[in-house]
Motif scaffolding. Structure first.
Motif, PDB file in Angstrom:
ATOM      1  N   ASP A  18     -14.369  -4.404  -0.733  1.00 47.85           N
ATOM      2  CA  ASP A  18     -14.317  -4.522  -2.182  1.00 47.85           C
ATOM      3  C   ASP A  18     -14.179  -5.996  -2.483  1.00 47.85           C
ATOM      4  OD1 ASP A  18     -13.761  -4.499  -4.887  1.00 47.85           O
ATOM      5  OD2 ASP A  18     -12.442  -2.770  -4.763  1.00 47.85           O
ATOM      6  N   PRO A  19     -15.095  -6.570  -3.249  1.00 48.23           N
ATOM      7  CA  PRO A  19     -15.031  -8.010  -3.493  1.00 48.23           C
ATOM      8  C   PRO A  19     -13.842  -8.439  -4.349  1.00 48.23           C
ATOM      9  CG  PRO A  19     -16.740  -7.016  -4.830  1.00 48.23           C
ATOM     10  CD  PRO A  19     -16.215  -5.936  -3.912  1.00 48.23           C
ATOM     11  N   ARG A  20     -13.210  -7.496  -5.026  1.00 45.95           N
ATOM     12  CA  ARG A  20     -12.053  -7.845  -5.846  1.00 45.95           C
ATOM     13  C   ARG A  20     -10.807  -7.970  -4.974  1.00 45.95           C
ATOM     14  NH1 ARG A  20     -12.253  -2.841  -9.572  1.00 45.95           N
ATOM     15  NH2 ARG A  20     -12.734  -2.048  -7.524  1.00 45.95           N
ATOM     16  N   PRO A  21     -10.058  -9.046  -5.118  1.00 43.07           N
ATOM     17  CA  PRO A  21      -8.822  -9.162  -4.326  1.00 43.07           C
ATOM     18  C   PRO A  21      -7.772  -8.174  -4.833  1.00 43.07           C
ATOM     19  CG  PRO A  21      -9.034 -11.010  -5.838  1.00 43.07           C
ATOM     20  CD  PRO A  21     -10.299 -10.211  -5.947  1.00 43.07           C
ATOM     21  N   SER A  22      -6.967  -7.690  -3.930  1.00 44.52           N
ATOM     22  CA  SER A  22      -5.901  -6.770  -4.292  1.00 44.52           C
ATOM     23  C   SER A  22      -4.840  -7.500  -5.118  1.00 44.52           C
ATOM     24  CB  SER A  22      -5.259  -6.198  -3.029  1.00 44.52           C
ATOM     25  OG  SER A  22      -4.107  -5.453  -3.370  1.00 44.52           O
ATOM     26  N   THR A  23      -4.287  -6.794  -6.072  1.00 42.98           N
ATOM     27  CA  THR A  23      -3.207  -7.362  -6.886  1.00 42.98           C
ATOM     28  C   THR A  23      -1.842  -6.901  -6.381  1.00 42.98           C
ATOM     29  OG1 THR A  23      -3.334  -5.523  -8.449  1.00 42.98           O
ATOM     30  CG2 THR A  23      -4.664  -7.482  -8.935  1.00 42.98           C
ATOM     31  N   LEU A  24      -1.835  -6.135  -5.285  1.00 42.71           N
ATOM     32  CA  LEU A  24      -0.595  -5.593  -4.731  1.00 42.71           C
ATOM     33  C   LEU A  24      -0.378  -6.067  -3.305  1.00 42.71           C
ATOM     34  CD1 LEU A  24      -0.858  -1.842  -5.729  1.00 42.71           C
ATOM     35  CD2 LEU A  24       0.678  -3.523  -6.719  1.00 42.71           C
ATOM     36  N   GLU A  25       0.879  -6.217  -2.951  1.00 49.63           N
ATOM     37  CA  GLU A  25       1.271  -6.404  -1.554  1.00 49.63           C
ATOM     38  C   GLU A  25       2.205  -5.248  -1.234  1.00 49.63           C
ATOM     39  OE1 GLU A  25       0.563  -8.300   1.867  1.00 49.63           O
ATOM     40  OE2 GLU A  25      -0.117  -9.165  -0.020  1.00 49.63           O
ATOM     41  N   ILE A  26       1.950  -4.549  -0.139  1.00 51.96           N
ATOM     42  CA  ILE A  26       2.697  -3.345   0.215  1.00 51.96           C
ATOM     43  C   ILE A  26       3.838  -3.695   1.164  1.00 51.96           C
ATOM     44  CG2 ILE A  26       2.544  -1.041   1.245  1.00 51.96           C
ATOM     45  CD1 ILE A  26       0.865  -1.333  -1.288  1.00 51.96           C
ATOM     46  N   TRP A  27       5.018  -3.105   0.902  1.00 56.19           N
ATOM     47  CA  TRP A  27       6.191  -3.252   1.761  1.00 56.19           C
ATOM     48  C   TRP A  27       6.693  -1.845   2.071  1.00 56.19           C
ATOM     49  CZ3 TRP A  27      11.086  -1.772   2.518  1.00 56.19           C
ATOM     50  CH2 TRP A  27      11.916  -2.570   3.304  1.00 56.19           C
ATOM     51  N   THR A  28       6.915  -1.565   3.350  1.00 56.11           N
ATOM     52  CA  THR A  28       7.544  -0.304   3.771  1.00 56.11           C
ATOM     53  C   THR A  28       8.593  -0.639   4.823  1.00 56.11           C
ATOM     54  OG1 THR A  28       6.093   0.181   5.658  1.00 56.11           O
ATOM     55  CG2 THR A  28       5.318   0.889   3.472  1.00 56.11           C
ATOM     56  N   LEU A  29       9.414   0.332   5.169  1.00 58.94           N
ATOM     57  CA  LEU A  29      10.386   0.094   6.234  1.00 58.94           C
ATOM     58  C   LEU A  29       9.688  -0.191   7.564  1.00 58.94           C
ATOM     59  CD1 LEU A  29      13.123   2.718   5.321  1.00 58.94           C
ATOM     60  CD2 LEU A  29      13.347   0.228   5.264  1.00 58.94           C
ATOM     61  N   ALA A  30       8.472   0.330   7.739  1.00 63.61           N
ATOM     62  CA  ALA A  30       7.712   0.085   8.967  1.00 63.61           C
ATOM     63  C   ALA A  30       6.889  -1.199   8.899  1.00 63.61           C
ATOM     64  CB  ALA A  30       6.790   1.269   9.251  1.00 63.61           C
ATOM     65  N   HIS A  31       6.629  -1.705   7.705  1.00 62.54           N
ATOM     66  CA  HIS A  31       5.834  -2.930   7.508  1.00 62.54           C
ATOM     67  C   HIS A  31       6.555  -3.787   6.480  1.00 62.54           C
ATOM     68  CE1 HIS A  31       2.466  -5.612   6.842  1.00 62.54           C
ATOM     69  NE2 HIS A  31       2.531  -5.342   5.554  1.00 62.54           N
ATOM     70  N   GLN A  32       7.270  -4.795   6.953  1.00 60.64           N
ATOM     71  CA  GLN A  32       8.135  -5.609   6.103  1.00 60.64           C
ATOM     72  C   GLN A  32       7.648  -7.054   6.056  1.00 60.64           C
ATOM     73  OE1 GLN A  32      12.267  -5.205   7.210  1.00 60.64           O
ATOM     74  NE2 GLN A  32      12.078  -3.011   7.533  1.00 60.64           N
ATOM     75  N   PRO A  33       6.645  -7.348   5.229  1.00 62.43           N
ATOM     76  CA  PRO A  33       6.229  -8.753   5.141  1.00 62.43           C
ATOM     77  C   PRO A  33       7.373  -9.603   4.595  1.00 62.43           C
ATOM     78  CG  PRO A  33       5.191  -7.454   3.412  1.00 62.43           C
ATOM     79  CD  PRO A  33       5.898  -6.494   4.314  1.00 62.43           C
TER      80      PRO A  33
END
Length: 110
Positions: A18-33
């Motif tokens: 998708d050429p549009r950049p995401s407006t979200l960054e995802i955080w979970t207990l398994a993936h903690q940026p």
């Protein structure tokens, strides 16, 4: 039957680009940026209902964002990280239905 030697203009594979950049960054207990780009909202995804208790000014003020049910056995809360200045940090913890998480998490805005 013969094969048409012309290249097809229709690609039968589903497009995942998708050429549009995401407006979200995802955080979970398994993936903690630990850092996210300036301008993105921070979506916290959990496996249980609860409230995300968060601050963007080192707990001087705090906000509560109830997690919304997805219908997919997970919940999410979007935090307005896009409003946090470059170099700022969002701190958050969870208040589950019967208890506090017992620790803080943090995401720096870069």
């Amino acid at each position: 039957s013969t094969l048409d030697p012309r290249p097809s203009t229709l690609d039968p594979r589903p497009s995942t680009l998708d050429p549009r950049p995401s407006t979200l960054e995802i955080w979970t207990l398994a993936h903690q940026p630990s850092r996210i780009p300036k301008g993105k909202a921070l979506r916290i995804v959990t496996e249980a209902p609860g409230v995300v208790h968060w601050s963007s000014n080192a707990w001087i003020t705090a906000h509560d964002q109830p997690a919304s049910e997805t219908g997919l056995n997970c919940w999410y809360a979007d935090l307005p990280a896009a409003d946090v200045p470059f170099g700022g940090k969002i701190l958050f913890t969870f208040h589950w239905q019967d208890r506090w998480e017992g620790r803080d998490y943090g995401v720096e805005i870069i």
